[in-house]
Scaffold this active site. Structure first.
Site, PDB file in Angstrom:
ATOM      1  N   LEU A   1       0.855  -1.115  -0.016  1.00 53.18           N
ATOM      2  CA  LEU A   1       0.049   0.034  -0.248  1.00 53.18           C
ATOM      3  C   LEU A   1       0.872   1.230   0.043  1.00 53.18           C
ATOM      4  O   LEU A   1       0.812   2.140  -0.713  1.00 53.18           O
ATOM      5  CB  LEU A   1      -0.941  -0.100   1.400  1.00 53.18           C
TER       6      LEU A   1
ATOM      7  N   GLY B   1       4.238   1.598  -0.752  1.00 54.13           N
ATOM      8  CA  GLY B   1       4.980   1.908  -1.922  1.00 54.13           C
ATOM      9  C   GLY B   1       4.288   2.206  -3.296  1.00 54.13           C
ATOM     10  O   GLY B   1       4.707   3.026  -3.780  1.00 54.13           O
TER      11      GLY B   1
ATOM     12  N   HIS C   1      -1.167 -10.840  17.495  1.00 54.64           N
ATOM     13  CA  HIS C   1      -2.582 -10.986  17.226  1.00 54.64           C
ATOM     14  C   HIS C   1      -2.986 -12.143  18.223  1.00 54.64           C
ATOM     15  O   HIS C   1      -2.333 -13.188  17.937  1.00 54.64           O
ATOM     16  CB  HIS C   1      -2.768 -11.023  15.825  1.00 54.64           C
TER      17      HIS C   1
ATOM     18  N   SER D   1      -9.645 -13.114  11.655  1.00 53.77           N
ATOM     19  CA  SER D   1     -10.178 -11.767  11.736  1.00 53.77           C
ATOM     20  C   SER D   1     -10.616 -11.828  13.463  1.00 53.77           C
ATOM     21  O   SER D   1     -11.042 -12.519  13.946  1.00 53.77           O
ATOM     22  CB  SER D   1     -11.005 -11.371  11.033  1.00 53.77           C
TER      23      SER D   1
ATOM     24  N   ARG E   1      -5.912  -6.408  21.848  1.00 52.26           N
ATOM     25  CA  ARG E   1      -5.047  -7.517  21.306  1.00 52.26           C
ATOM     26  C   ARG E   1      -4.044  -8.045  22.127  1.00 52.26           C
ATOM     27  O   ARG E   1      -4.132  -9.188  22.544  1.00 52.26           O
ATOM     28  CB  ARG E   1      -4.585  -6.964  19.924  1.00 52.26           C
TER      29      ARG E   1
ATOM     30  N   LEU F   1      -3.659  -0.054   7.068  1.00 53.92           N
ATOM     31  CA  LEU F   1      -3.895   0.181   5.767  1.00 53.92           C
ATOM     32  C   LEU F   1      -4.036   1.506   5.586  1.00 53.92           C
ATOM     33  O   LEU F   1      -3.436   2.159   4.627  1.00 53.92           O
ATOM     34  CB  LEU F   1      -5.229  -0.681   5.564  1.00 53.92           C
TER      35      LEU F   1
END
Lengths: 638, 247, 229
Positions: free
Chosen positions: A43, A45, A266, A284, A330, A441
């Site tokens: 994302l 680069g 995670h 997820s 988390r 993101l």
């Protein structure tokens, strides 16, 4: 050396706007003569390369995969945050800023995070314009969902494949520039060194992974967007090829490394099934909305999950954190699982797993509802484990997922080497000691589309008279020779053990002593162990084939050699930080009931490590973190 | 379990290749297909032999890098599954498995099971995008898109570009791959301005790469790990006709 | 426009349009041809059939359509062979092991083979009847005072030979399999696909074009062959 983060003056909400209005720029005619190297096409680069190309710069983009579309951003599932407030639930730029600072346990830089929150909204606009098929409501407008650790719904998503869709959007923008010849794409190329001339980053040495040939590439500036280094643990949710080499080489050439020990674990991954395990797969986080986590109350209970009666199950998260229960952040969920397993209550053949049980939700909501919500995740789980989560509880265990640490950068995203930039996961900047879900993101695209293309002008505007430097310059020759020698040395060892052998050993040490929980004694021990593994690697590794051909084992060896050096720095950093914060949990620093204990008086700083030469201790520089807009409080989820 | 592998070995694109046979006496059924190759490679390296080169990266079925033709089928016997997500429990003790690279003149072999799929990138570069510069976009909610269209576009966009469609097609045709992108952008309002030009350019690029023609056998749809539908090929056929008529 | 059209039909998709259009036209021709040939079953000593043959051979409109038909047949053949050659070039080295039983129908994978069998049949068929009718030395029959070429007796004679009947039956199988895939495939090539109507098209292809029409065509030689035994 005093680290200057170059944070603009003024109130936090105005800094970016004012800065943009005053930053020196490069005019279009000059852009044509300026070359920029972008390494990595995830994302951060791909978006940077595309945008710089659109602006008129001559760009060379590199990735080690066979296509820029395969960078590991593609695997992100959940979503991307943006302060659009489409849900009308009181969201704002300030709230996103605040949540990110707090989520990061107050170890990130206010000005950068605020800018991230500001540009978040434009990212969504850009992606929709590119044709990214985000989830929509029946009315045709974008849908949002909530994500861990925040009180608003600000997460945009495309089923469980948000990363894929965003990356394909950036990839299409990049492809367009390749088609226009603004960007020259080098796939199956790995950067092996950065070339510094007169104190400025002026190019890279890259290895063509098909022919094995070393190549020299000039750029007025070099942008690294090479992702995280979670694979130092061998087992992680990263792709097999994800590596630290590019930023490690930059570090050795003078770029400081920020907060190397900040690693995110995670909590919901599929556990290890045996020695053959090559990577871990994430499930997820959203599963924790309807799944209940438990272990048997009896140690070493070998009964099947369904045979263990309700009153013999320990729903330990609900027990310890009645307010948040299974939805604690988390880091807390991960540590609690490790604690139970270490105490002997783990389940499954390895005893290193806990149950995530949907039977209550299936009873309450019906199988159809659960299938609609999590069907694809249940399928992935069944594919990998061969077990049906509708009838048997899932087995999960924490795994390394993201590294908050990375190259230290200033407000312009420039490292301590002039002209060398780091964007996305490979810099340290925005997530502090812990990253919130759906924010990786956001950061990658913010850096690539909206921040770097502007801030890089500050450096390049002074460079418009610099002609392209021929690649027979002595510095290019020297850097290539160094890379060549390193390869020759590796090839000549001809030991008896494959690269993975050493990588696995390193991973075990890092996971055991520098993973979810760390302590001074263990870290000291681990440092010695990593040094020993490194020594035996350089004596015993065997790389088949030759250097001047396609050679995946040589690629791995070059990466692992760097991981073996990085590991030691992570340990040093973890040892230095005598506090617990976010993903960094030092067992000596916890509250009476086992929660992380931060030390804001002594550790509210960014550790920035300077490389001093082989086998020399690295030097720690501190960038103090000044909080003018948020009040530091202890996180509590009870 | 015991597994015998017949694997295609080829030093590089210029030398001819052949099958080598390897026997793995102790394969765990929890291993993925690629982990079995890891184990085999570990053994080969310890014995001083050259390891088998194969493409792989994310190993969670989304990057599209893995690419093996297993027992006569792209990505192996399980539908809707990439090679990295194929586990050994789907094979039987004593099985012999034939493993070959994708075969197509547009996908030249690099080494062993590795092929060059950059032809796909060039097809996308020819037009698989919406021309919108960074910063030009209007507010994301200013153009509502019917959920049904958005969902269909998503289904097309789910393509991972692995090349299984080409590998499995008896003609080595890339129609499913190309149509998935054409169709995704044709379904969205943002894709309309370039719709006619896009389909022409992408088909032209596809033809230049030397892929075969579509016989509508439907094998690509069945073997596609993401279940991309033949609907998209039909839409591209339609769009291509329209684009040539209006031009 | 001319360059646009040549560009169109030079592309892979354009060539598939040609296959589809010519193929579907030939399908309609088959229906007409069958309806005419069913006159063979009229128990009238060939009167109806011979009238029909004469009509087909002399009506100017039919003649024009016939030339279009020949053109499409040629186009279908040439384009088909061209595509098959291109497809072979797209995979110069094949797989050692191929298992497509689960992913596609046998027909769809063997269209060129089936087409070639049909071509061989077509040559024999044209030689026996079309060529004879046009250029051959035909027997003559008189119907209601006028003399006609006696196609009926030529057909009956040909069909009475077991080898000839067998060739017909085999060829009709080839046509059946060819159309089992080809009819529906033509619509897909033209971009005509709909979740509700496509299954109907497929059924039409299967039951009418792959089964009923070839079966009726095959019934003719079988009938005359058996009758002659």
């Amino acid at each position: 050396m005093i680290l200057d983060a170059k944070i603009p003056e003024g109130p936090i909400a105005d800094k970016w706007t004012r800065y943009k209005a005053t930053i020196p720029l490069v005019n279009p005619a000059n852009k044509r003569n300026i070359e920029i190297i972008v390494v990595g096409t995830g994302l951060a680069g791909a978006s940077a390369a595309a945008t710089l190309g659109e602006m008129g710069y001559k760009v060379k983009a590199f990735c080690f995969q066979d296509s820029p579309r395969r960078a590991h951003s593609i695997a992100a599932q959940g979503g991307i945050n943006a302060a659009k407030n489409y849900s009308n639930d009181g969201d704002s730029v300030h709230r996103l800023f605040y949540d990110t600072i707090k989520g990061g346990d107050y170890r990130s830089r206010e000005a950068n995070v605020h800018r991230l929150a500001e540009v978040s909204t434009a990212i969504i606009d850009q992606c929709v314009a590119q044709g990214v098929p985000f989830a929509r409501e029946y009315g045709g407008l974008l849908d949002n969902r909530s994500f861990g650790g925040v009180q608003v719904s600000r997460t945009f998503y495309a089923k469980g494949q948000t990363g894929q869709q965003l990356l394909l959007g950036a990839y299409s923008a990049l492809s367009r520039q390749v088609g226009r010849k603004q960007v020259q794409m080098f796939s199956r190329h790995e950067m092996l060194d950065v070339v510094i001339i007169d104190g400025k980053a002026r190019g890279i040495i890259a290895r063509d992974l098909v022919t094995g040939k070393l190549e020299r590439h000039f750029g007025h500036a070099v942008v690294l967007a090479t992702g995280g280094y979670g694979n130092v643990f061998f087992l992680s949710t990263n792709a097999m090829g994800s590596n630290v080499t590019a930023i490690w080489k930059a570090h050795k050439k003078g770029a400081f490394f920020g907060n190397p020990c900040f690693t995110q674990i995670h909590p919901t991954c599929i556990p290890v099934s045996g020695d053959h395990q090559s990577k871990l797969t994430l499930m997820s986080e959203s599963l924790r909305n309807d799944g209940r986590i438990w272990v048997p109350k009896k140690k070493d209970d070998s009964r099947k999950a369904v045979d263990i009666p309700e009153d013999e199950r320990d729903y330990y998260l609900e027990r310890r954190y009645p307010a948040f229960g299974n939805l604690v952040p988390r880091d807390i969920a991960s540590r609690a699982a490790k604690e139970r397993c270490d105490a002997g209550y783990g389940v499954g053949s390895s005893k290193m797993a806990v149950y995530l049980d949907f039977s209550d939700s299936i009873r309450r909501l019906g199988k159809d509802v659960i299938e609609a919500r999590y069907g694809n995740l249940f399928e992935i789980y069944e594919k990998i484990t061969g077990e049906d989560p509708y009838t048997t509880p899932m087995r999960i265990y924490p795994a390394v997922h993201y590294t908050m640490g990375g190259l230290w950068v200033d407000y312009n995203l420039m490292t301590t080497v002039p002209g060398l930039y780091a964007t996305g996961e490979c810099n340290f900047s925005d997530h502090g000691a812990n990253r919130l879900g759906a924010s990786a993101l956001m950061q990658g695209l913010a850096d690539g589309y909206f921040v770097l293309p502007i801030t890089i002008g500050e450096f390049l505007s002074k460079d418009i008279r610099t002609k392209a430097i021929p690649t027979d310059h002595p510095e290019f020759e020297k850097a290539e020779k160094e890379a060549q020698d390193r390869i020759a040395r590796l090839m000549s060892i001809k030991g008896n053990k494959p690269v993975d052998h050493f990588h696995k050993e390193l991973g075990k040490v890092m996971w055991e002593y520098c993973g979810m929980a760390r302590n001074a004694e263990g870290l000291q021990k681990a440092k010695k162990m990593v040094q020993d593994i490194r020594a035996s690697f350089w004596k015993e590794v065997r790389i088949p084939g030759a250097a001047d051909e396609t050679n995946p084992e040589l690629e791995k060896a070059l990466r692992v050699a760097d991981f073996l050096e990085l590991g030691e720095l992570m340990i040093d950093d973890a040892y230095d930080r005598n506090e617990s914060c976010g993903g960094h949990f030092r067992e000596e620093y916890q509250t009476e009931d086992g929660e992380a204990l931060r030390d804001d008086n002594n550790y509210a700083y960014v550790s920035a490590w300077q490389y001093k030469g082989d086998n020399q201790p690295e030097v720690l520089h501190k960038e103090p973190l000044v909080f003018e807009n948020v009040k530091l409080v202890q996180r509590s989820y009870k | 379990m015991k597994i015998t592998l017949k694997v295609w070995r080829q030093k590089n694109g210029k030398t001819p290749g052949n099958f080598n046979t390897y026997t793995l006496p102790d394969v765990s059924e929890d291993m993925s297909f690629l982990e079995m190759f890891d184990v085999l490679n570990d053994e080969l390296i310890r014995k001083g032999e050259d390891s088998i080169a194969f493409d792989h990266d994310c190993r969670e079925g989304i990057c599209g890098m893995c690419s093996m033709y297993i027992n006569g089928r792209a990505h192996g016997p399980l539908t809707g599954t990439t090679t990295c997500q194929l586990h050994m429990r789907h094979f039987k003790d004593g099985d012999t498995i034939v493993v070959e690279p994708w075969r197509a003149s547009a996908f030249p072999i690099i080494k062993d099971l590795m092929v060059d799929r950059s032809a796909f990138d060039r097809v996308i570069q020819a037009g698989g995008f919406i021309s919108v510069n960074t910063g030009n976009a209007v507010d994301a909610n200013s153009i509502p898109i019917p959920k049904e269209d958005a969902d269909k576009a998503f289904d097309a966009a789910a393509c991972i570009g692995c090349g299984a469609c080409v590998a499995t097609c008896k003609n080595a045709s890339a129609m499913l791959f190309v149509s998935a992108k054409v169709s995704q952008l044709a379904l969205l309002p943002q894709g309309q301005p370039e719709r006619n030009m896009r389909v022409k350019k992408m088909v032209e690029a596809m033809d230049e790469e030397g892929f075969g023609n579509c016989t509508n056998t439907g094998a690509c749809e069945v073997e596609c790990p993401k279940g991309i539908s033949l609907d998209h090929i039909a839409r591209m056929n339609r769009d291509y006709l329209v684009s040539n008529i209006v031009d | 426009m001319a360059t646009a059209a040549t560009g169109l039909f030079r592309s892979s998709i354009g060539r598939k349009y040609l296959m589809a259009l010519s193929g579907l036209f030939l399908c309609t021709f088959l229906v007409v041809h069958l309806l005419g040939n069913l006159q063979l079953f009229q128990n009238d000593g060939g009167v109806a059939f011979n009238l029909y043959s004469a009509f087909m051979a002399n009506n100017p409109l039919i003649k024009t359509i016939a030339y279009v038909n020949y053109a499409f047949i040629l186009l279908h053949i040439i384009d088909g062979f061209y595509l098959a050659a291109q497809n072979r070039k797209a995979r110069p080295q094949g797989y050692a092991k191929v298992d497509q039983s689960k992913s596609s129908s046998w027909s769809s994978r063997n269209m060129a083979l089936l087409g070639t069998i049909i071509l061989v049949f077509l040559i024999v068929h044209m030689k026996s009847f079309w060529f004879e009718m046009k250029f051959g030395n035909m027997p003559v029959t008189t119907i209601e005072g006028e003399s006609y070429k006696d196609m009926y007796s030529v057909v009956v004679e040909a069909f009475s030979q077991p080898w000839y009947a067998a060739l017909y039956v085999v060829s009709m199988f080839a046509i059946g399999f060819h159309l089992y895939h080809g009819f529906a495939s033509g619509f897909q090539s033209l971009g005509i696909r709909h979740h509700r109507y496509t299954p109907a098209i497929q059924n039409l292809g299967t039951f009418l074009f792959a089964i009923l029409i070839p079966a009726l065509f095959a019934a003719m030689p079988v009938y005359f062959c058996l009758k002659n035994l």
